[in-house]
Design a protein around this motif. Sequence first.
Motif, PDB file in Angstrom:
ATOM      1  N   THR A 165       0.842  -1.203   0.000  1.00 37.97           N
ATOM      2  CA  THR A 165       0.000   0.000   0.000  1.00 37.97           C
ATOM      3  C   THR A 165       0.875   1.249   0.000  1.00 37.97           C
ATOM      4  N   LEU A 166       0.237   2.376  -0.263  1.00 34.93           N
ATOM      5  CA  LEU A 166       0.965   3.638  -0.243  1.00 34.93           C
ATOM      6  C   LEU A 166       1.536   3.902   1.141  1.00 34.93           C
ATOM      7  N   GLU A 167       0.778   3.576   2.179  1.00 29.95           N
ATOM      8  CA  GLU A 167       1.240   3.795   3.547  1.00 29.95           C
ATOM      9  C   GLU A 167       2.456   2.914   3.857  1.00 29.95           C
ATOM     10  N   ASP A 168       2.438   1.668   3.344  1.00 22.25           N
ATOM     11  CA  ASP A 168       3.582   0.776   3.543  1.00 22.25           C
ATOM     12  C   ASP A 168       4.835   1.337   2.874  1.00 22.25           C
ATOM     13  N   LEU A 169       4.654   1.916   1.693  1.00 23.98           N
ATOM     14  CA  LEU A 169       5.787   2.483   0.971  1.00 23.98           C
ATOM     15  C   LEU A 169       6.369   3.683   1.716  1.00 23.98           C
ATOM     16  N   VAL A 170       5.491   4.518   2.267  1.00 22.98           N
ATOM     17  CA  VAL A 170       5.972   5.664   3.041  1.00 22.98           C
ATOM     18  C   VAL A 170       6.783   5.174   4.237  1.00 22.98           C
ATOM     19  N   ALA A 171       6.281   4.137   4.907  1.00 23.20           N
ATOM     20  CA  ALA A 171       7.001   3.586   6.058  1.00 23.20           C
ATOM     21  C   ALA A 171       8.363   3.026   5.636  1.00 23.20           C
ATOM     22  N   LEU A 172       8.416   2.363   4.481  1.00 26.27           N
ATOM     23  CA  LEU A 172       9.678   1.829   3.992  1.00 26.27           C
ATOM     24  C   LEU A 172      10.651   2.963   3.675  1.00 26.27           C
ATOM     25  N   GLY A 173      10.135   4.016   3.060  1.00 23.28           N
ATOM     26  CA  GLY A 173      10.987   5.170   2.761  1.00 23.28           C
ATOM     27  C   GLY A 173      11.572   5.781   4.011  1.00 23.28           C
ATOM     28  N   ARG A 174      10.772   5.867   5.069  1.00 18.61           N
ATOM     29  CA  ARG A 174      11.272   6.400   6.334  1.00 18.61           C
ATOM     30  C   ARG A 174      12.306   5.472   6.949  1.00 18.61           C
ATOM     31  N   ALA A 175      12.060   4.148   6.848  1.00 16.75           N
ATOM     32  CA  ALA A 175      13.002   3.187   7.414  1.00 16.75           C
ATOM     33  C   ALA A 175      14.346   3.242   6.700  1.00 16.75           C
ATOM     34  N   ARG A 176      14.317   3.545   5.431  1.00 20.14           N
ATOM     35  CA  ARG A 176      15.562   3.656   4.669  1.00 20.14           C
ATOM     36  C   ARG A 176      16.255   4.999   4.881  1.00 20.14           C
ATOM     37  N   GLY A 177      15.561   5.902   5.533  1.00 23.43           N
ATOM     38  CA  GLY A 177      16.163   7.190   5.801  1.00 23.43           C
ATOM     39  C   GLY A 177      16.074   8.174   4.651  1.00 23.43           C
ATOM     40  N   TYR A 178      15.107   7.969   3.739  1.00 22.28           N
ATOM     41  CA  TYR A 178      14.958   8.888   2.619  1.00 22.28           C
ATOM     42  C   TYR A 178      14.565  10.272   3.124  1.00 22.28           C
ATOM     43  N   ARG A 179      15.060  11.276   2.445  1.00 20.49           N
ATOM     44  CA  ARG A 179      14.775  12.642   2.864  1.00 20.49           C
ATOM     45  C   ARG A 179      13.304  13.005   2.631  1.00 20.49           C
ATOM     46  N   TYR A 180      12.735  12.478   1.533  1.00 21.54           N
ATOM     47  CA  TYR A 180      11.340  12.777   1.202  1.00 21.54           C
ATOM     48  C   TYR A 180      10.583  11.462   0.994  1.00 21.54           C
ATOM     49  N   PRO A 181      10.307  10.712   2.034  1.00 23.86           N
ATOM     50  CA  PRO A 181       9.685   9.390   1.874  1.00 23.86           C
ATOM     51  C   PRO A 181       8.299   9.446   1.241  1.00 23.86           C
ATOM     52  N   GLU A 182       7.526  10.495   1.522  1.00 24.64           N
ATOM     53  CA  GLU A 182       6.183  10.588   0.949  1.00 24.64           C
ATOM     54  C   GLU A 182       6.245  10.749  -0.567  1.00 24.64           C
ATOM     55  N   GLN A 183       7.154  11.611  -1.047  1.00 21.84           N
ATOM     56  CA  GLN A 183       7.256  11.827  -2.490  1.00 21.84           C
ATOM     57  C   GLN A 183       7.797  10.586  -3.195  1.00 21.84           C
ATOM     58  N   TRP A 184       8.782   9.932  -2.568  1.00 18.66           N
ATOM     59  CA  TRP A 184       9.295   8.695  -3.151  1.00 18.66           C
ATOM     60  C   TRP A 184       8.194   7.645  -3.230  1.00 18.66           C
ATOM     61  N   ALA A 185       7.404   7.496  -2.173  1.00 20.63           N
ATOM     62  CA  ALA A 185       6.328   6.508  -2.152  1.00 20.63           C
ATOM     63  C   ALA A 185       5.298   6.805  -3.246  1.00 20.63           C
ATOM     64  N   GLN A 186       4.974   8.089  -3.425  1.00 20.12           N
ATOM     65  CA  GLN A 186       4.023   8.463  -4.476  1.00 20.12           C
ATOM     66  C   GLN A 186       4.564   8.076  -5.846  1.00 20.12           C
ATOM     67  N   TYR A 187       5.843   8.296  -6.080  1.00 27.23           N
ATOM     68  CA  TYR A 187       6.455   7.948  -7.367  1.00 27.23           C
ATOM     69  C   TYR A 187       6.348   6.446  -7.626  1.00 27.23           C
ATOM     70  N   VAL A 188       6.721   5.617  -6.640  1.00 25.94           N
ATOM     71  CA  VAL A 188       6.663   4.167  -6.814  1.00 25.94           C
ATOM     72  C   VAL A 188       5.218   3.709  -7.022  1.00 25.94           C
ATOM     73  N   TYR A 189       4.302   4.299  -6.269  1.00 27.18           N
ATOM     74  CA  TYR A 189       2.898   3.896  -6.355  1.00 27.18           C
ATOM     75  C   TYR A 189       2.323   4.235  -7.726  1.00 27.18           C
ATOM     76  N   ARG A 190       2.655   5.421  -8.233  1.00 24.30           N
ATOM     77  CA  ARG A 190       2.185   5.795  -9.574  1.00 24.30           C
ATOM     78  C   ARG A 190       2.753   4.855 -10.630  1.00 24.30           C
ATOM     79  N   GLY A 191       4.007   4.440 -10.454  1.00 18.80           N
ATOM     80  CA  GLY A 191       4.609   3.500 -11.388  1.00 18.80           C
ATOM     81  C   GLY A 191       3.878   2.167 -11.409  1.00 18.80           C
ATOM     82  N   ARG A 192       3.430   1.722 -10.248  1.00 24.06           N
ATOM     83  CA  ARG A 192       2.670   0.473 -10.194  1.00 24.06           C
ATOM     84  C   ARG A 192       1.343   0.602 -10.935  1.00 24.06           C
ATOM     85  N   LYS A 193       0.676   1.727 -10.743  1.00 23.84           N
ATOM     86  CA  LYS A 193      -0.602   1.932 -11.417  1.00 23.84           C
ATOM     87  C   LYS A 193      -0.415   1.944 -12.924  1.00 23.84           C
ATOM     88  N   ALA A 194       0.655   2.585 -13.372  1.00 24.28           N
ATOM     89  CA  ALA A 194       0.933   2.620 -14.810  1.00 24.28           C
ATOM     90  C   ALA A 194       1.231   1.218 -15.337  1.00 24.28           C
TER      91      ALA A 194
END
Length: 469
Positions: free
Chosen positions: A428-457
Motif C-alpha cells: 500500500t501507499l502507507e507501507d511504501l511511506v514507512a519503507l521510505g522512512r526506514a531507509r532514511g529517505y529525505r522525502y519518503p512521501e514523495q518517493w512513495a508516491q512515485y513508486v505507487y504511480r509507477g505500479r498503477k501505470a
Amino acid sequence: MSFALRPYQDAILAEVREHLRAGRRSILIQAPTGSGKTALTAYMAGTAAERGRRVWFTVHRRELIRQSMLTFGEVGIAYGVIAAGFAPDPRRRVQICGIQTLGRRAERLKRPDIIIVDEAHHIAASSWAAILQQFSGAIVIGLSATPERLDGAGLSAHFEVMVCGPSTAQLIAEGWLAPYRLFAPRPPDLAGVHTKLGDFVRGEVSAVMDTPRLTGDAIQHYLRLARGKRALAFACSIEHSRHIVEQARAAGIRAAHVDGETHHVERDAAFQAFARGEIQFLSNVELAGEGVDIPGIEVAILLRPTQSLALYLQQVGRSLRPAAGKTEALILDHAGNALRHGLPDDERLWTLEGRRRRRLADAENQVPIKICPRCFLACASPAAACKHCGFVFPVEGRQVEEVAGELVEVDPDVVRAQRKREERRASTLEDLVALGRARGYRYPEQWAQYVYRGRKAARARYGAVRWGT
C-alpha cells in the motif's frame, strides 16, 4: 510490411494508442539506447502509411538517415528521403527527413499527418521548433532514451504526456542488451573547471583531459583490459580526439578519428570500416553519442567528463547492443562519469519536468559504487571483494564486531533485487511511506508516491500485477 514487435514494444504502442484515443496530440516515448526505437518508428510509420496517412520521420544527422533507410528497407516500407545528397521521391507517404533540409523544402511538400521526432531531447532547437509550428495540426510523436535537454531542462513545453518503456536493467536481464563491466581508473581532478548551461565548460575540461599522461593511461588500460576489441572513444575536443588516436596508433592499434567537421564521405567510410572491424579503435567528438547502431562495439571509453546524465547514458549505450560472439560490454570511464551519475542500469525516473524533478527518485534508486584500487572495476559499495580481481576491500572508519564466517561477495544485482523485494512487500501507499522512512529517505512521501504511480501505470500497461509477497 513485414514486422514482429518485441513484447515491450507492443506494450509501448498500446499505451500510445490509448493517449491518441484520449485526444492527445503530442506524445513522447522514452526507451533506453538499444531498445529498438528505429524499428518502433518503422512500425508506426508503415502502419500509418497503410491507412493513408503521411508521415515525416525527422532526424538531425546523416548517420541517422542511413540507419533509418536500412531499417525501413529491411521491413518493406516504401519511403522517400528529404536530405541533401539524396534523390527525393515525393510520391511516398513516408519521408525520412534531415531536419536542416526539411526546413528549406517544407513549403513545397504535402502536409504531414504525423511527425515523428528522433532524439527528441533536441526538439527545443530552432530548426525543429519552426517545423512544428508551421505544421501544428500534425500529431507529434517523439522518441528519446534520455528525455531531457543536456542542460537538464524538461520537455513539458513540447509534449503533453510521456510513455516510458522498459529500463536498461530489464533489457539486460531479458537479453535485449548486453551485460557490462565498468572500470573507472583515476577520476580526473576537475577543481577549478567551471559550469555553463548545465555542463562543464568545454575548453576548461579539455585542458584537464588532453594531456599525454591521461591519454596514455587510457590507451594502456584498453590494451590491458580490451586488447583487440572494437572500442569507441568519446573525447572533449577535436584536438583531444586526434591526440588519442596518435597514441593509439603509436601503440599498434588500428585507430581513426571523426568529428562533425569531417567530410561526410570520409566519415561514412570510417564508420563502415569500424563496423567491419577493419578499424579497432574509433575516437569521436560530438558525433557518435546518438544514433550510431554498431552492435559490434564492445568497449566504450569515456574521456569527456560531463554533468549531463543524458550524455553519459547516450555514450555508454553505444556499447550495450548485443551481437554474435559478444559476451559483455566493457566501459572504461576515465572521466569520472559513473561516480557522478551512477551505473548505466540504475533505475531512474524520467519526467517531462527534467533534471530537477528526476534527481529525487534517482538518488533513492541509485546503488552507491566504489572503485577497486587494484583493477579499477566499479563495484557496489556493500561488496566485500572485487569480482574481477578478487581484491578484498578494507573496512574503514568504524569499529566492527568480529563475527566468525566467510566473506561473501555482494553483487549490484543482488543489492537491487533485495531492494525490489522490500518494495514489493510494501503493498500500500502507507507501507511504501514507512519503507521510505526506514531507509532514511529525505522525502519518503514523495518517493512513495512515485513508486505507487509507477505500479498503477504498470497495471494499466500489462494487466494485473501482484505486488505483495
